[in-house]
Design a protein around this motif. Structure first.
Motif, PDB file in Angstrom:
ATOM      1  N   ASP A  93       0.773  -0.963  -0.195  1.00 38.77           N
ATOM      2  CA  ASP A  93       0.439   0.324  -0.513  1.00 38.77           C
ATOM      3  C   ASP A  93       0.694   1.191  -0.144  1.00 38.77           C
ATOM      4  N   LEU A  94       1.853   1.409   0.894  1.00 44.50           N
ATOM      5  CA  LEU A  94       2.948   2.820   0.988  1.00 44.50           C
ATOM      6  C   LEU A  94       3.509   2.711  -0.526  1.00 44.50           C
ATOM      7  N   LEU A  95       3.916   1.907  -0.894  1.00 48.55           N
ATOM      8  CA  LEU A  95       4.564   1.229  -2.504  1.00 48.55           C
ATOM      9  C   LEU A  95       3.782   2.050  -3.551  1.00 48.55           C
ATOM     10  N   LYS A  96       2.342   1.569  -3.563  1.00 44.77           N
ATOM     11  CA  LYS A  96       1.350   1.830  -4.566  1.00 44.77           C
ATOM     12  C   LYS A  96       0.942   3.442  -4.073  1.00 44.77           C
ATOM     13  N   HIS A  97       0.986   4.236  -2.515  1.00 43.96           N
ATOM     14  CA  HIS A  97       0.437   5.765  -2.754  1.00 43.96           C
ATOM     15  C   HIS A  97       2.024   6.357  -3.137  1.00 43.96           C
ATOM     16  N   SER A  98       2.743   5.887  -2.911  1.00 45.55           N
ATOM     17  CA  SER A  98       4.555   6.624  -3.758  1.00 45.55           C
ATOM     18  C   SER A  98       4.430   6.794  -5.143  1.00 45.55           C
ATOM     19  N   ILE A  99       4.106   5.394  -5.919  1.00 45.09           N
ATOM     20  CA  ILE A  99       3.761   5.771  -6.993  1.00 45.09           C
ATOM     21  C   ILE A  99       2.436   6.887  -7.972  1.00 45.09           C
ATOM     22  N   ASN A 100       1.454   6.552  -7.311  1.00 46.86           N
ATOM     23  CA  ASN A 100       0.855   6.974  -7.806  1.00 46.86           C
ATOM     24  C   ASN A 100       0.954   8.701  -6.823  1.00 46.86           C
ATOM     25  N   GLU A 101       1.797   9.229  -6.452  1.00 45.21           N
ATOM     26  CA  GLU A 101       2.360  10.094  -5.582  1.00 45.21           C
ATOM     27  C   GLU A 101       2.798  11.135  -7.284  1.00 45.21           C
ATOM     28  N   VAL A 102       3.896  10.063  -7.797  1.00 48.46           N
ATOM     29  CA  VAL A 102       5.547  10.674  -8.398  1.00 48.46           C
ATOM     30  C   VAL A 102       3.914  10.459  -9.784  1.00 48.46           C
ATOM     31  N   ASN A 103       3.236   9.755 -10.192  1.00 50.45           N
ATOM     32  CA  ASN A 103       2.415  10.151 -11.082  1.00 50.45           C
ATOM     33  C   ASN A 103       1.691  11.495 -11.219  1.00 50.45           C
ATOM     34  N   ASN A 104       1.076  11.466 -10.331  1.00 54.12           N
ATOM     35  CA  ASN A 104       0.288  12.694  -9.262  1.00 54.12           C
ATOM     36  C   ASN A 104       1.431  13.941 -10.431  1.00 54.12           C
ATOM     37  N   ALA A 105       2.130  13.967  -9.745  1.00 55.65           N
ATOM     38  CA  ALA A 105       3.434  15.035  -9.750  1.00 55.65           C
ATOM     39  C   ALA A 105       3.837  15.204 -11.571  1.00 55.65           C
ATOM     40  N   SER A 106       3.470  13.956 -12.491  1.00 54.71           N
ATOM     41  CA  SER A 106       3.828  13.745 -13.365  1.00 54.71           C
ATOM     42  C   SER A 106       2.608  14.643 -14.316  1.00 54.71           C
ATOM     43  N   GLN A 107       1.873  13.922 -13.928  1.00 50.68           N
ATOM     44  CA  GLN A 107       0.285  15.033 -14.444  1.00 50.68           C
ATOM     45  C   GLN A 107       0.243  16.232 -14.111  1.00 50.68           C
ATOM     46  N   GLU A 108       0.440  17.164 -13.291  1.00 47.39           N
ATOM     47  CA  GLU A 108       0.731  18.568 -12.563  1.00 47.39           C
ATOM     48  C   GLU A 108       1.933  18.633 -14.072  1.00 47.39           C
ATOM     49  N   ALA A 109       2.830  18.475 -14.022  1.00 50.20           N
ATOM     50  CA  ALA A 109       3.762  19.447 -14.763  1.00 50.20           C
ATOM     51  C   ALA A 109       3.070  19.247 -16.129  1.00 50.20           C
ATOM     52  N   LYS A 110       2.578  18.017 -16.282  1.00 49.73           N
ATOM     53  CA  LYS A 110       2.342  18.479 -18.226  1.00 49.73           C
ATOM     54  C   LYS A 110       1.051  19.106 -18.119  1.00 49.73           C
ATOM     55  N   GLN A 111       0.503  19.009 -17.384  1.00 48.70           N
ATOM     56  CA  GLN A 111      -0.785  20.001 -17.626  1.00 48.70           C
ATOM     57  C   GLN A 111      -0.309  21.226 -17.600  1.00 48.70           C
ATOM     58  N   LEU A 112       0.669  21.794 -16.396  1.00 50.83           N
ATOM     59  CA  LEU A 112       1.203  22.848 -16.237  1.00 50.83           C
ATOM     60  C   LEU A 112       1.813  23.629 -17.844  1.00 50.83           C
ATOM     61  N   THR A 113       2.444  22.731 -18.552  1.00 54.79           N
ATOM     62  CA  THR A 113       3.000  22.949 -19.335  1.00 54.79           C
ATOM     63  C   THR A 113       2.445  23.222 -20.377  1.00 54.79           C
ATOM     64  N   ASP A 114       1.680  22.504 -20.940  1.00 55.52           N
ATOM     65  CA  ASP A 114       0.389  22.329 -21.445  1.00 55.52           C
ATOM     66  C   ASP A 114      -0.263  23.950 -21.696  1.00 55.52           C
ATOM     67  N   ALA A 115      -0.550  23.760 -20.479  1.00 55.07           N
ATOM     68  CA  ALA A 115      -1.680  25.582 -20.073  1.00 55.07           C
ATOM     69  C   ALA A 115      -0.658  26.696 -20.307  1.00 55.07           C
ATOM     70  N   PHE A 116       0.898  26.419 -19.971  1.00 47.90           N
ATOM     71  CA  PHE A 116       1.755  27.679 -21.004  1.00 47.90           C
ATOM     72  C   PHE A 116       2.132  27.432 -21.936  1.00 47.90           C
ATOM     73  N   GLN A 117       2.204  26.360 -23.030  1.00 45.99           N
ATOM     74  CA  GLN A 117       2.351  26.463 -23.894  1.00 45.99           C
ATOM     75  C   GLN A 117       0.449  27.747 -25.080  1.00 45.99           C
ATOM     76  N   SER A 118      -0.083  27.153 -24.317  1.00 49.47           N
ATOM     77  CA  SER A 118      -0.908  27.367 -24.555  1.00 49.47           C
ATOM     78  C   SER A 118      -1.532  29.436 -25.037  1.00 49.47           C
ATOM     79  N   GLY A 119      -1.019  29.456 -23.830  1.00 46.66           N
ATOM     80  CA  GLY A 119      -0.583  30.644 -23.325  1.00 46.66           C
ATOM     81  C   GLY A 119      -1.830  31.284 -22.436  1.00 46.66           C
ATOM     82  N   ASP A 120      -1.625  30.456 -21.852  1.00 43.73           N
ATOM     83  CA  ASP A 120      -2.763  30.745 -20.570  1.00 43.73           C
ATOM     84  C   ASP A 120      -1.770  31.498 -19.490  1.00 43.73           C
TER      85      ASP A 120
END
Length: 113
Positions: A45-72
């Motif tokens: 459970d601890l490992l699964k939670h950690s992997i999910n947190e890494v995935n969330n950080a990656s998704q957040e970075a991608k969303q911010l990058t896409d928003a910045f590139q689109s001129g938000d």
């Protein structure tokens, strides 16, 4: 489209905010390890939670990058860079944990031979 200047005070405030978030994450990690010691949670459970947190950080970075590139206008370059660095550090830490787990597994397997 507003063009906001990034001041040193703004960067310092963001750094302090991230430090506070990191402190909160450390507290959560300590609580999770205490739960494990008490038998309320297990390693998977601890490992699964950690992997999910890494995935969330990656998704957040991608969303911010896409928003910045689109001129938000609400997304600053500093936010994008911090999110990408946070994601990169989290991913690197996850890789190191994986490498240690594989190494430990190999040692256990060698003991059985």
């Amino acid at each position: 489209m507003s063009n906001t200047t990034i001041t040193p005070d703004m960067l310092l405030a963001q750094m302090r905010s991230m430090a506070a978030q990191a402190q909160g994450a450390q507290t959560q990690g300590l609580q999770a390890s205490q739960e494990t010691a008490n038998g309320q949670s297990d390693f998977a459970d601890l490992l699964k939670h950690s992997i999910n947190e890494v995935n969330n950080a990656s998704q957040e970075a991608k969303q911010l990058t896409d928003a910045f590139q689109s001129g938000d206008p609400n997304v600053q370059l500093s936010e994008v860079m911090l999110a990408k660095q946070k994601s990169g550090v989290a991913f690197e830490a996850m890789l190191q944990v994986r490498n240690k787990l594989v190494s430990a597994y190999q040692e256990v397997m060698n003991m059985q031979v």
